[in-house]
Design a protein around this motif. Structure first.
Motif, PDB file in Angstrom:
ATOM      1  N   PRO A   1      37.821  51.869  40.977  1.00  0.00           N
ATOM      2  CA  PRO A   1      39.428  52.096  40.806  1.00  0.00           C
ATOM      3  C   PRO A   1      41.160  50.711  40.822  1.00  0.00           C
ATOM      4  CG  PRO A   1      39.082  53.849  42.481  1.00  0.00           C
ATOM      5  CD  PRO A   1      37.506  52.656  41.933  1.00  0.00           C
ATOM      6  N   LEU A   2      41.364  50.320  40.723  1.00  0.00           N
ATOM      7  CA  LEU A   2      42.384  49.929  40.994  1.00  0.00           C
ATOM      8  C   LEU A   2      43.083  50.803  41.870  1.00  0.00           C
ATOM      9  CD1 LEU A   2      41.066  48.092  38.319  1.00  0.00           C
ATOM     10  CD2 LEU A   2      43.483  47.036  38.227  1.00  0.00           C
ATOM     11  N   ARG A   3      44.189  49.822  43.205  1.00  0.00           N
ATOM     12  CA  ARG A   3      44.474  50.782  44.084  1.00  0.00           C
ATOM     13  C   ARG A   3      46.538  50.621  43.600  1.00  0.00           C
ATOM     14  NH1 ARG A   3      46.481  49.021  49.773  1.00  0.00           N
ATOM     15  NH2 ARG A   3      44.545  49.851  49.945  1.00  0.00           N
ATOM     16  N   GLU A   4      46.741  51.987  42.954  1.00  0.00           N
ATOM     17  CA  GLU A   4      48.087  52.167  42.382  1.00  0.00           C
ATOM     18  C   GLU A   4      48.937  51.234  43.165  1.00  0.00           C
ATOM     19  OE1 GLU A   4      49.928  55.448  42.630  1.00  0.00           O
ATOM     20  OE2 GLU A   4      48.282  56.262  41.031  1.00  0.00           O
ATOM     21  N   GLY A   5      50.240  50.305  42.189  1.00  0.00           N
ATOM     22  CA  GLY A   5      51.364  49.778  42.836  1.00  0.00           C
ATOM     23  C   GLY A   5      50.617  48.067  43.032  1.00  0.00           C
ATOM     24  N   ASP A   6      51.327  47.427  43.353  1.00  0.00           N
ATOM     25  CA  ASP A   6      51.618  45.950  43.824  1.00  0.00           C
ATOM     26  C   ASP A   6      51.464  45.383  45.074  1.00  0.00           C
ATOM     27  OD1 ASP A   6      51.422  45.694  40.734  1.00  0.00           O
ATOM     28  OD2 ASP A   6      53.045  45.504  40.213  1.00  0.00           O
ATOM     29  N   GLU A   7      52.218  46.459  45.762  1.00  0.00           N
ATOM     30  CA  GLU A   7      51.812  45.390  47.018  1.00  0.00           C
ATOM     31  C   GLU A   7      51.017  45.348  47.775  1.00  0.00           C
ATOM     32  OE1 GLU A   7      53.574  47.670  51.515  1.00  0.00           O
ATOM     33  OE2 GLU A   7      53.418  48.814  49.793  1.00  0.00           O
ATOM     34  N   THR A   8      51.293  44.457  48.780  1.00  0.00           N
ATOM     35  CA  THR A   8      49.795  43.468  49.455  1.00  0.00           C
ATOM     36  C   THR A   8      49.983  43.936  50.746  1.00  0.00           C
ATOM     37  OG1 THR A   8      49.486  41.896  46.977  1.00  0.00           O
ATOM     38  CG2 THR A   8      48.871  41.585  49.745  1.00  0.00           C
ATOM     39  N   VAL A   9      49.085  44.410  51.216  1.00  0.00           N
ATOM     40  CA  VAL A   9      49.180  44.836  52.468  1.00  0.00           C
ATOM     41  C   VAL A   9      48.418  43.664  54.031  1.00  0.00           C
ATOM     42  CG1 VAL A   9      49.147  46.923  54.253  1.00  0.00           C
ATOM     43  CG2 VAL A   9      49.677  47.189  52.276  1.00  0.00           C
ATOM     44  N   VAL A  10      49.362  42.980  54.124  1.00  0.00           N
ATOM     45  CA  VAL A  10      48.750  41.758  54.625  1.00  0.00           C
ATOM     46  C   VAL A  10      47.546  42.776  56.103  1.00  0.00           C
ATOM     47  CG1 VAL A  10      49.341  40.128  56.668  1.00  0.00           C
ATOM     48  CG2 VAL A  10      50.587  40.304  54.301  1.00  0.00           C
TER      49      VAL A  10
ATOM     50  N   ILE B   1      45.133  41.180  37.884  1.00  0.00           N
ATOM     51  CA  ILE B   1      43.786  41.938  36.552  1.00  0.00           C
ATOM     52  C   ILE B   1      44.167  43.207  36.214  1.00  0.00           C
ATOM     53  CG2 ILE B   1      41.412  43.699  37.265  1.00  0.00           C
ATOM     54  CD1 ILE B   1      41.436  41.948  39.787  1.00  0.00           C
ATOM     55  N   ARG B   2      45.311  44.204  36.936  1.00  0.00           N
ATOM     56  CA  ARG B   2      45.610  45.246  35.360  1.00  0.00           C
ATOM     57  C   ARG B   2      46.155  44.474  33.975  1.00  0.00           C
ATOM     58  NH1 ARG B   2      49.449  46.945  39.279  1.00  0.00           N
ATOM     59  NH2 ARG B   2      47.617  48.237  40.108  1.00  0.00           N
ATOM     60  N   ARG B   3      46.703  43.838  33.767  1.00  0.00           N
ATOM     61  CA  ARG B   3      47.961  43.332  32.980  1.00  0.00           C
ATOM     62  C   ARG B   3      46.151  42.910  31.701  1.00  0.00           C
ATOM     63  NH1 ARG B   3      51.961  40.226  36.717  1.00  0.00           N
ATOM     64  NH2 ARG B   3      53.463  41.939  37.086  1.00  0.00           N
ATOM     65  N   PHE B   4      45.223  41.937  32.762  1.00  0.00           N
ATOM     66  CA  PHE B   4      44.256  41.198  31.589  1.00  0.00           C
ATOM     67  C   PHE B   4      43.800  42.613  31.461  1.00  0.00           C
ATOM     68  CE2 PHE B   4      39.378  40.659  31.181  1.00  0.00           C
ATOM     69  CZ  PHE B   4      39.513  38.982  30.360  1.00  0.00           C
TER      70      PHE B   4
ATOM     71  N   ILE C   1      40.291  47.548  27.695  1.00  0.00           N
ATOM     72  CA  ILE C   1      39.782  47.630  28.557  1.00  0.00           C
ATOM     73  C   ILE C   1      39.860  48.993  29.235  1.00  0.00           C
ATOM     74  CG2 ILE C   1      37.867  46.257  30.020  1.00  0.00           C
ATOM     75  CD1 ILE C   1      37.768  44.722  27.442  1.00  0.00           C
ATOM     76  N   ALA C   2      38.919  49.764  29.263  1.00  0.00           N
ATOM     77  CA  ALA C   2      39.247  51.013  30.229  1.00  0.00           C
ATOM     78  C   ALA C   2      38.888  50.532  31.717  1.00  0.00           C
ATOM     79  CB  ALA C   2      38.403  52.232  29.885  1.00  0.00           C
ATOM     80  N   TYR C   3      39.758  51.401  32.756  1.00  0.00           N
ATOM     81  CA  TYR C   3      39.853  50.920  33.678  1.00  0.00           C
ATOM     82  C   TYR C   3      41.157  52.589  33.809  1.00  0.00           C
ATOM     83  CZ  TYR C   3      44.892  49.286  34.405  1.00  0.00           C
ATOM     84  OH  TYR C   3      45.854  49.394  34.151  1.00  0.00           O
ATOM     85  N   SER C   4      40.618  52.729  36.014  1.00  0.00           N
ATOM     86  CA  SER C   4      41.284  53.788  36.467  1.00  0.00           C
ATOM     87  C   SER C   4      41.841  53.360  37.751  1.00  0.00           C
ATOM     88  CB  SER C   4      39.940  54.929  36.778  1.00  0.00           C
ATOM     89  OG  SER C   4      38.992  54.555  37.607  1.00  0.00           O
TER      90      SER C   4
END
Length: 406
Positions: free
Chosen positions: A264-273, A366-369, A375-378
């Motif tokens: 699954p893709l992590r929700e949100g767009d934050e990148t945690v350095v 990736i989500r926008r693509f 294409i289905a994803y969660s």
């Protein structure tokens, strides 16, 4: 032996070779090769021939001569000259909607340089418009390596073997417009029938993005693949392109796998350095183990190099073949997809040796693509308290090896 192999032997052989090879006359047939008088020459039947791109693009640098050598150039010219001398409409097959054929000849070249002599074998298969195999076999030749700057040895061996094949096609099939009246589109050919399926020309990595077996990977992993196979566990499946973007270097493949584990893709767009991550891939196949390779590191930076689009930097080591692998959090969420590593050649020349500077496409792109191509994803909420084994297991359970054939 593939055309790519043996170049080290070739280079050594050239060091002791002082002779010069002259290109043969393409209109002169090899001794003993004769076209049957009942066959029309030049023949009007539309013929297309296929040569793997890895063979056509082969080149190496002869450092002792200070020049690039292109075996593929001699190969292409020799084969083209051979077929054009017998067929009025012959050309290299183009896999697009406009190219068609009445006869299709699939060629698989193999070079083997030994002691200043170039041994060559040209394997062939001939198909009609229904995909029926009409003929198959191989022809061999050898030549002095000579002056490779002019690729004469490569041209001569390709010319002679292709001439023999061309004459065999004429004498055996006796092609005519009445005997082969139909045309078929090249892009409708069963690719696995004409590709050399004995050994992949390259490998890469992908992973399941949904339970229906659709595979996310980097688009460049599929460059020039005529056939792509996906290996999951002990099972193989042909994989076909569903969607791709060269701008994002992203692609989705359909496979025959179903009810599979997926990331699954992590929700949100934050990148945690600094966040720890796992990467799984199939690097250096033929050198390293056939099983998936897992490396760990962390998110090093929220952005890639200046000018890159939508990348994050991570430190988990990757190698050729790792492209398309998932970048996974300890909680098992997809954070990105490995697409490249820093080109260190120029830096090393300056005395700088960077380590583990790698880049991944961020999940928001990736989500926008996936959304654009339906294409289905969660999605999954971040789990920062998970044990690292959760992320490792999730990545290992969903990754597939992609093999490219030509």
């Amino acid at each position: 032996m593939n055309i790519k192999f043996g170049f080290v032997l070739l280079c050594l052989a050239l060091l002791v070779s002082g002779c010069t090879t002259v290109k043969k006359d393409p209109t002169a047939l090899p001794k003993g090769v004769v076209v049957n008088k009942s066959v029309q020459v030049p023949n009007p039947v539309k013929l297309r021939y296929y040569i793997p791109k890895s063979s056509l693009n082969s080149r190496f640098f002869a450092s002792w001569r200070g020049l690039w050598v292109n075996p593929g150039q001699g190969l292409a010219q020799g084969v083209d000259a051979a077929f054009k001398s017998h067929f009025s409409d012959s050309a290299l097959a183009q896999f697009n909607a406009n190219d068609d054929y009445a006869l299709l000849v699939a060629l698989a070249p193999e070079w083997k340089p030994e002691s200043g002599v170039l041994n060559f074998q040209l394997n062939y298969k001939v198909f009609d418009t229904k995909g029926k195999l009409l003929m198959e076999g191989k022809e061999t030749d050898k030549a002095d390596i000579g002056d490779i700057a002019q690729t004469a040895a490569f041209f001569n061996t390709a010319l002679k073997t292709a001439q023999v094949i061309s004459v065999k096609v004429l004498n055996t099939l006796k092609p005519s417009l009445s005997g082969f009246p139909e045309l078929a589109k090249i892009d409708q050919v069963a690719k696995e029938a004409i590709a050399d399926m004995k050994k992949p020309v390259s490998t890469g990595t992908g992973f399941f993005i949904n339970k229906d077996g659709q595979i996310l990977t980097a688009a460049h992993v599929l460059d020039d693949c005529l056939v792509t196979k996906a290996t999951f566990g002990q099972k193989d499946s042909y994989a076909t392109l569903s969607a791709n973007s060269t701008l994002l270097d992203t692609a989705v493949l359909n496979s025959e796998f179903t009810q599979v584990p997926y990331l699954p893709l992590r929700e949100g767009d934050e990148t945690v350095v600094g966040e720890p991550v796992a990467n799984v891939g199939y690097p250096l196949q033929g050198v390293l183990a056939q099983s998936a390779n897992l490396t760990r590191g962390n998110v090093s930076a929220a952005e890639g190099i200046p000018g890159s689009m939508g990348h994050l930097q991570f430190s988990a080591p990757i190698q050729p073949g790792s492209s398309g692998g998932p970048i996974v959090s300890d909680g098992g969420e997809l954070l990105g997809m490995a697409v490249s590593t820093l080109n260190v050649t120029n830096l090393i020349e300056k005395g700088i040796v960077p380590q583990n500077v790698n880049f991944a496409l961020k999940r928001q792109h990736i989500r926008r693509f996936l959304d654009k191509h339906q294409i289905a994803y969660s999605s999954s909420k971040p789990n920062f308290s998970a044990d690292f084994r959760t992320g490792n297991d999730a990545a290992l359970a969903t990754v597939v090896k992609l093999s490219c054939y030509q």
